[in-house]
Design an enzyme around this catalytic site. Structure first.
Site, PDB file in Angstrom:
ATOM      1  N   ASP A  45       0.863  -1.192   0.000  1.00 66.09           N
ATOM      2  CA  ASP A  45       0.000   0.000   0.000  1.00 66.09           C
ATOM      3  C   ASP A  45       0.894   1.234   0.000  1.00 66.09           C
ATOM      4  O   ASP A  45       1.844   1.330   0.788  1.00 66.09           O
ATOM      5  CB  ASP A  45      -0.902  -0.018   1.236  1.00 66.09           C
ATOM      6  CG  ASP A  45      -1.981   1.055   1.182  1.00 66.09           C
ATOM      7  OD1 ASP A  45      -2.254   1.561   0.080  1.00 66.09           O
ATOM      8  OD2 ASP A  45      -2.534   1.386   2.239  1.00 66.09           O
ATOM      9  N   ILE A  46       0.613   2.179  -0.890  1.00 65.10           N
ATOM     10  CA  ILE A  46       1.397   3.418  -0.929  1.00 65.10           C
ATOM     11  C   ILE A  46       1.019   4.282   0.269  1.00 65.10           C
ATOM     12  O   ILE A  46      -0.165   4.533   0.524  1.00 65.10           O
ATOM     13  CB  ILE A  46       1.142   4.196  -2.226  1.00 65.10           C
ATOM     14  CG1 ILE A  46       1.499   3.336  -3.438  1.00 65.10           C
ATOM     15  CG2 ILE A  46       1.944   5.496  -2.253  1.00 65.10           C
ATOM     16  CD1 ILE A  46       1.224   4.012  -4.764  1.00 65.10           C
TER      17      ILE A  46
ATOM     18  N   GLU B 208      -4.725   2.008  -4.421  1.00 68.58           N
ATOM     19  CA  GLU B 208      -3.256   1.969  -4.391  1.00 68.58           C
ATOM     20  C   GLU B 208      -2.724   0.730  -3.687  1.00 68.58           C
ATOM     21  O   GLU B 208      -1.561   0.692  -3.281  1.00 68.58           O
ATOM     22  CB  GLU B 208      -2.710   3.236  -3.710  1.00 68.58           C
ATOM     23  CG  GLU B 208      -3.034   3.373  -2.246  1.00 68.58           C
ATOM     24  CD  GLU B 208      -4.355   4.068  -1.980  1.00 68.58           C
ATOM     25  OE1 GLU B 208      -4.540   4.534  -0.848  1.00 68.58           O
ATOM     26  OE2 GLU B 208      -5.192   4.143  -2.893  1.00 68.58           O
TER      27      GLU B 208
END
Length: 205
Positions: free
Chosen positions: A88-89, A131
């Site tokens: 996950d960003i 994301e």
């Protein structure tokens, strides 16, 4: 994209010529064959699009689940290790707010290219949503998966993504989970895959 094909026809009797009727039949055959080839190509393209995330070109969520469950079935059948990474960003909303959604899309594409650069061809990479991305690592135990995750984390942190002459740097959080002895006793491989995703998600946070 151009498709090129050749139909080669020869006369069984030497020094004989094809009649105009023969030529007309050959042209009809060529057109029918070309149409069939084009239809097959279009069908293959539609099938690929149905399995692919349009932005990044990797597996979409549906394809990820299908391939992931297949790998779990193989791992259980042959008693192989298998691990999952969920990525996950960090603070991705800030990227979109600061640089715009087009820049955000370019960041996602750059990050996926880094995944593809580092991961093996046998690894399955898919977009889980937004994301969040998932990487299935066949024949990889928890310790090995941790090193893969750390390598990815470091490489992404070192990236400099240039968008409209602006430098964007990102970091990712990664959760890791692996098959356990209890998983081999479960009846449904779908449950195992979802369980691995849940544990990776918990580890990520």
């Amino acid at each position: 994209e151009i498709s090129l094909g050749i139909i080669y026809i020869h006369h069984t009797e030497p020094k004989k010529f094809f009649s105009q009727r023969d030529i007309n039949q050959m042209e009809t055959l060529g057109r029918q064959t070309g149409t069939a080839i084009e239809n097959a190509r279009l069908f293959e393209e539609v099938q690929k699009l149905a399995k692919t995330d349009p932005l990044t070109g990797i597996n979409n969520r549906s394809s990820l689940f299908h391939l992931g469950i297949q790998e779990i079935e193989r791992a259980i059948r042959y008693h192989h290790d298998l691990s999952i990474l969920m990525l996950d960003i960090d603070h991705f909303k800030k990227v979109n707010d600061s640089y715009g959604h087009t820049a955000g899309d370019q960041v996602l594409q750059a990050m996926v290219n880094k995944y593809l650069e580092i991961c093996r061809k046998v690894d399955i990479i898919g977009r889980y949503g937004g994301e969040e991305f998932v990487i299935v690592l066949p024949e990889t135990d928890l310790k090995e998966a941790y090193f893969v995750a750390e390598r990815l984390r470091q490489n992404i942190a070192e990236m400099e993504i240039i968008v409209d002459n602006r430098k964007i740097k990102i970091t990712v959080s990664i959760g890791v989970s692996s098959l356990t002895a209890q998983d081999y006793e479960k009846k449904y491989t779908t449950d195992i895959f979802e369980n691995l995703l849940e544990h990776a998600d918990q580890a990520l946070y």
